[in-house]
Design a protein around this motif. Structure first.
Motif, PDB file in Angstrom:
ATOM      1  N   GLY A 164      58.240  36.970  48.458  1.00 12.03           N
ATOM      2  CA  GLY A 164      58.496  36.745  50.010  1.00 12.03           C
ATOM      3  C   GLY A 164      57.090  36.434  50.684  1.00 12.03           C
ATOM      4  N   ARG A 165      56.077  36.271  49.774  1.00 13.92           N
ATOM      5  CA  ARG A 165      54.905  35.698  50.633  1.00 13.92           C
ATOM      6  C   ARG A 165      54.433  34.293  50.020  1.00 13.92           C
ATOM      7  NH1 ARG A 165      50.341  40.151  49.759  1.00 13.92           N
ATOM      8  NH2 ARG A 165      49.386  38.768  51.409  1.00 13.92           N
ATOM      9  N   GLU A 166      53.545  33.635  50.976  1.00 11.83           N
ATOM     10  CA  GLU A 166      53.271  32.293  50.511  1.00 11.83           C
ATOM     11  C   GLU A 166      51.727  32.356  50.169  1.00 11.83           C
ATOM     12  OE1 GLU A 166      54.034  29.853  53.861  1.00 11.83           O
ATOM     13  OE2 GLU A 166      56.439  30.817  53.996  1.00 11.83           O
ATOM     14  N   MET A 167      51.461  32.394  48.749  1.00 12.15           N
ATOM     15  CA  MET A 167      50.269  32.825  48.224  1.00 12.15           C
ATOM     16  C   MET A 167      49.615  31.397  48.086  1.00 12.15           C
ATOM     17  SD  MET A 167      50.194  35.797  48.653  1.00 12.15           S
ATOM     18  CE  MET A 167      48.499  36.404  47.898  1.00 12.15           C
ATOM     19  N   PRO A 168      48.172  31.008  48.363  1.00  7.59           N
ATOM     20  CA  PRO A 168      47.394  29.848  48.196  1.00  7.59           C
ATOM     21  C   PRO A 168      47.453  29.717  46.723  1.00  7.59           C
ATOM     22  CG  PRO A 168      46.417  31.059  49.949  1.00  7.59           C
ATOM     23  CD  PRO A 168      47.459  31.906  49.172  1.00  7.59           C
ATOM     24  N   PHE A 169      47.897  28.482  46.057  1.00  2.71           N
ATOM     25  CA  PHE A 169      47.831  28.391  44.763  1.00  2.71           C
ATOM     26  C   PHE A 169      46.921  27.120  44.205  1.00  2.71           C
ATOM     27  CE2 PHE A 169      49.566  27.172  40.555  1.00  2.71           C
ATOM     28  CZ  PHE A 169      49.554  28.188  40.045  1.00  2.71           C
ATOM     29  N   PRO A 170      46.041  27.217  43.261  1.00  3.83           N
ATOM     30  CA  PRO A 170      46.079  28.487  42.231  1.00  3.83           C
ATOM     31  C   PRO A 170      45.147  29.336  42.950  1.00  3.83           C
ATOM     32  CG  PRO A 170      44.670  26.664  41.529  1.00  3.83           C
ATOM     33  CD  PRO A 170      45.365  26.035  42.546  1.00  3.83           C
TER      34      PRO A 170
END
Length: 365
Positions: free
Chosen positions: A55-61
């Protein structure tokens, strides 16, 4: 039996709500990982590419790849318009290098491959100035890994000022070239022949008190036929769509006019479309932003409604996943201030939905 026109068709499942910047692209890996991007069009964008995790928006990569030093930074994402997982389960990031639709500079527009086993960048392909023009807006990309030593990528240039076209990339060498350069099939239709209506309002550029003008975005949606012989594409401002022979696009020994001779008008697709997609059964999916719907064309040529729902406010990018679901972004693009006399009418949250693709869609009559 066809459902009444005022009732939803199909079932939408909410996957994620976005309370920050407006998303445009989504892609799902073979193992079910979900990646989303946010172009820099005026919203505050902490990371232009993210992975949805719990449910979280994690910077990728990582955050470093989302912190460019400038608009021509070849080692970081500048403003990403599309993310696509290829048939080999690798994530490709299409970076416009054009925040706020500014002119591009070499190094900014690029195609970046990320190894999903290690979550590290494995390849960066930048474009020469005669391929990614100052006016170029890299919009969407599809991959055919059956062609050449490492496969070929096809990218739409949807520039609002033109010229439009298709960019072809040899993934082994990184070489790239333009095809269908300024070809009529890649350009927006004039307003006298195409006038989109979204939520009951004409879809025109109305940035303020100035007179309205037609939306001029060209080749946008893109998809490859199941057998790899035809590339389908459509201008954003058009109800028509087209295809072209992939052999002609990939053959650098022929002229652009010879490649253009293989273009076919695929007809009226039932509304303006932002995204195109295909599945392994040879079906072609089309968003319909005028009708809050996703349609598809079967191999026999019949059109079906996969899903129609008032929550699909501007269905944008789609991704067919291994779980037999079609994922689709609904981002209210038409409610941006540039189309609403300077008023931002978007209402958060934006949404990522999914719907089963083999649940018995309704046949259009």
């Amino acid at each position: 039996m066809t459902a009444p026109v005022d009732e939803p068709v199909g079932e939408l499942e909410l996957v994620h709500s976005f309370t920050g910047p407006m998303p445009t692209g989504v892609s799902v890996s073979h193992t079910g990982r979900i990646f989303v991007n946010f172009p820099k069009w005026g919203d505050e964008v902490p990371a232009t590419v993210v992975e949805l995790r719990d449910g979280r928006e994690m910077p990728f990569p990582n955050q470093a790849w989302n912190d460019p030093s400038g608009d021509n930074d070849a080692s970081a994402f500048v403003s990403v318009q599309s993310v696509v997982v290829d048939p080999a389960d690798r994530l490709w990031v299409l970076d416009t290098g054009s925040p706020m639709f500014q002119p591009t500079r070499p190094g900014g527009p690029k195609l970046v491959r990320i190894d999903l086993h290690t979550d590290t960048v494995a390849q960066v392909i930048t474009f020469p100035a005669d391929v990614a023009l100052p006016s170029t807006y890299l919009n969407d990309v599809r991959f055919d890994l059956r062609r050449g030593d490492a496969g070929v990528a096809y990218i739409t240039d949807s520039s609002g000022s033109g010229p439009n076209g298709i960019i072809v990339v040899d993934l082994a060498s990184g070489a790239s070239w333009r095809r269908l350069h300024d070809h009529p099939s890649t350009k927006a239709e004039p307003v006298h022949s195409f006038r989109a209506v979204v939520e009951g309002r004409p879809f025109l550029e109305r940035p303020g008190d100035e007179p309205p003008k037609p939306v001029a975005l060209g080749s946008d949606g893109i998809a490859i036929s199941a057998d790899g012989t035809r590339l389908h594409y459509c201008p954003l401002a058009s109800r028509r769509w087209y295809s072209v022979a992939t052999d002609a696009l990939a053959d650098r020994t022929i002229t652009d006019a010879e490649a253009a001779a293989t273009v076919a008008d695929e007809g009226d697709k039932g509304g303006g479309s932002d995204g195109l997609e295909t599945d392994d059964a040879g079906r072609l999916y089309l968003t319909s932003y005028e009708n809050n719907a996703v349609l598809r064309r079967r191999p026999d040529g019949e059109f079906e409604t996969v899903v129609h729902d008032p929550r699909l406010l501007w269905p944008d990018t789609m991704s067919v996943a291994m779980d037999r679901h079609l994922y689709v972004i609904a981002n209210q693009l038409h409610r941006q201030a540039k189309y609403q006399r300077g008023q931002d009418l978007r209402r958060k949250p934006y949404a990522l939905f999914r719907t089963r693709i083999d649940a018995g869609p309704v046949l259009l009559r």
